[in-house]
Design an enzyme around this catalytic site. Sequence first.
Site, PDB file in Angstrom:
ATOM      1  N   ASP A  31       0.849  -1.195   0.000  1.00 20.21           N
ATOM      2  CA  ASP A  31       0.000   0.000   0.000  1.00 20.21           C
ATOM      3  C   ASP A  31       0.880   1.239   0.000  1.00 20.21           C
ATOM      4  OD1 ASP A  31      -1.856   2.137   0.969  1.00 20.21           O
ATOM      5  OD2 ASP A  31      -3.243   0.457   1.158  1.00 20.21           O
ATOM      6  N   THR A 132     -15.922  -2.267  -9.452  1.00 25.04           N
ATOM      7  CA  THR A 132     -17.146  -1.634  -8.970  1.00 25.04           C
ATOM      8  C   THR A 132     -18.292  -1.799  -9.963  1.00 25.04           C
ATOM      9  OG1 THR A 132     -18.091   0.558  -8.564  1.00 25.04           O
ATOM     10  CG2 THR A 132     -16.175   0.500  -9.954  1.00 25.04           C
ATOM     11  N   ASP A 133     -19.524  -1.676  -9.464  1.00 20.88           N
ATOM     12  CA  ASP A 133     -20.690  -1.695 -10.363  1.00 20.88           C
ATOM     13  C   ASP A 133     -20.804  -0.386 -11.152  1.00 20.88           C
ATOM     14  OD1 ASP A 133     -21.476  -0.002  -8.297  1.00 20.88           O
ATOM     15  OD2 ASP A 133     -23.388  -0.989  -7.905  1.00 20.88           O
ATOM     16  N   GLU A 134     -20.043   0.644 -10.724  1.00 23.53           N
ATOM     17  CA  GLU A 134     -20.194   1.961 -11.367  1.00 23.53           C
ATOM     18  C   GLU A 134     -19.726   1.960 -12.821  1.00 23.53           C
ATOM     19  OE1 GLU A 134     -19.261   5.302  -8.857  1.00 23.53           O
ATOM     20  OE2 GLU A 134     -19.632   4.132  -7.043  1.00 23.53           O
ATOM     21  N   TYR A 158     -13.836   8.495 -11.998  1.00 19.93           N
ATOM     22  CA  TYR A 158     -13.575   7.298 -11.188  1.00 19.93           C
ATOM     23  C   TYR A 158     -14.007   6.034 -11.930  1.00 19.93           C
ATOM     24  CZ  TYR A 158     -14.596   3.595  -7.801  1.00 19.93           C
ATOM     25  OH  TYR A 158     -14.681   2.383  -7.167  1.00 19.93           O
ATOM     26  N   LYS A 162     -11.795   2.896 -13.498  1.00 19.49           N
ATOM     27  CA  LYS A 162     -11.982   1.495 -13.088  1.00 19.49           C
ATOM     28  C   LYS A 162     -12.351   0.640 -14.308  1.00 19.49           C
ATOM     29  CE  LYS A 162     -11.905  -0.134  -9.491  1.00 19.49           C
ATOM     30  NZ  LYS A 162     -10.797  -0.712  -8.672  1.00 19.49           N
ATOM     31  N   PRO A 290     -21.990  16.816 -10.167  1.00 20.99           N
ATOM     32  CA  PRO A 290     -22.086  16.821 -11.638  1.00 20.99           C
ATOM     33  C   PRO A 290     -22.078  15.392 -12.178  1.00 20.99           C
ATOM     34  CG  PRO A 290     -20.242  18.195 -10.874  1.00 20.99           C
ATOM     35  CD  PRO A 290     -20.776  17.481  -9.674  1.00 20.99           C
TER      36      PRO A 290
END
Length: 352
Positions: A31, A132-134, A158, A162, A290
């Site tokens: 990390d 992610t589902d985004e 973002y 991804k 936004p």
Amino acid sequence: MIIVTGGAGFIGSNFILDWLAQSAEPVLNLDRLTYAGNLENLAAVERDPRYRFERIDICERDAVLALIRQARPRAIVHFAAESHVDRSIMGPGEFVRTNIEGSFALLEATRAYWGECTPAEREAFRFLHVSTDEVYGSLGPNDAAFSETTAYQPNSPYSASKAASDHLVRAYHHTYGLPTLTTNCSNNYGPFQFPEKLIPLMIANALAGKPLPVYGDGLNVRDWLYVGDHCTAIRRVLQAGRCGETYNIGGDNEMPNIEVVRTVCALLDEMRPDPQGPRERLVTYVRDRPGHDRRYAIDARKIAGELGWRPAETFTTGLRQTVRWYLDHQGWVDRVQSGQYKDWIAANYSAR
Ligand code: NAD
Ligand code: TYD
């Protein structure tokens, strides 16, 4: 042993704590410790001989490769990312750097290491990419939930970064045969979540008597999953998922934001009543984000049918545990909010 990237963040630290509680297998945590990385999350295991931490940026391919060669993992679980949509709107550069270039560097290091493994090690190896589902974009009120075959339509820097990393992972499987697995999960909540995200921010502000900023009309819908359930899903996919496949993970807990905020307020009012009255009075509608995605919903039938995974917590049980955790760990929140958590390394490691 396994390597985890981003293990000092919210989900990664929950994953490492759960992993070491359930398995004898050692973990190496790589990390960079950005603002979101907090080694205090891992205080319970820092003396465990099965746990090791290395501070490193995943973009540093050669240094990452050296650590992988030394550790000889049978799996890499990749959490490291910039993860907050609002930050990606203010400054997308770090998202492109870590989520795209960093994932690329990690894939390259992994491919080099995997190429040096014995046939048996190559066969057993897994690279699990946590996404992610985004990436699927935004749903209308009557649209079917996201399945693994839904077309990608990322809307924020973002989710676009991804999505790019998901495509790289897919290509490394397709082109080089790297044994990859990808998970696309809905919104998580639970212990150790940085208080910039909706639920911990609302808990912290409500306890401090500050306004609770709800974006737009408060009717954007997210599908909430308790972080412990995300961790069990990742372990299950690592154990039995088919290489090259993606698995959607969700809690079947769709809820409009305002309802989440009201539920947090009601739980706090019950567990720690405010003499000034119900916390819902603090709800303040503010200018919308936004490009704010309206609705996310996950169709988790693939992971349920193929791998038998189901969440153990409902939103009611998971949120109650989460609010209790934040009430019991206000020192953690204070140190995060004051920036004092960054002194943890110096305070904790300088004398060793
Ligand atoms: P987080 O922001 O809490 O933690 C990210 C961690 O990655 C931090 O410890 C940070 O120090 C580390 N990191 C960042 N850049 C790095 C770099 N260049 N090199 C090495 N380490 C670096 O994130 P999170 O909420 O725990 O999310 C973890 C993963 O899960 C992310 O990939 C995210 O996209 C995905 N995800 C999150 C959610 C959610 O609701 N939080 C849902 C689905 C998927
Ligand atoms: P967030 O926790 O940032 O997750 P994501 O944007 O990845 O879904 O936000 C969850 C939802 O809550 C999202 O619709 C934006 C909204 N939100 C607010 O209304 N107020 C806030 O202060 C924050 C941080 C989020």
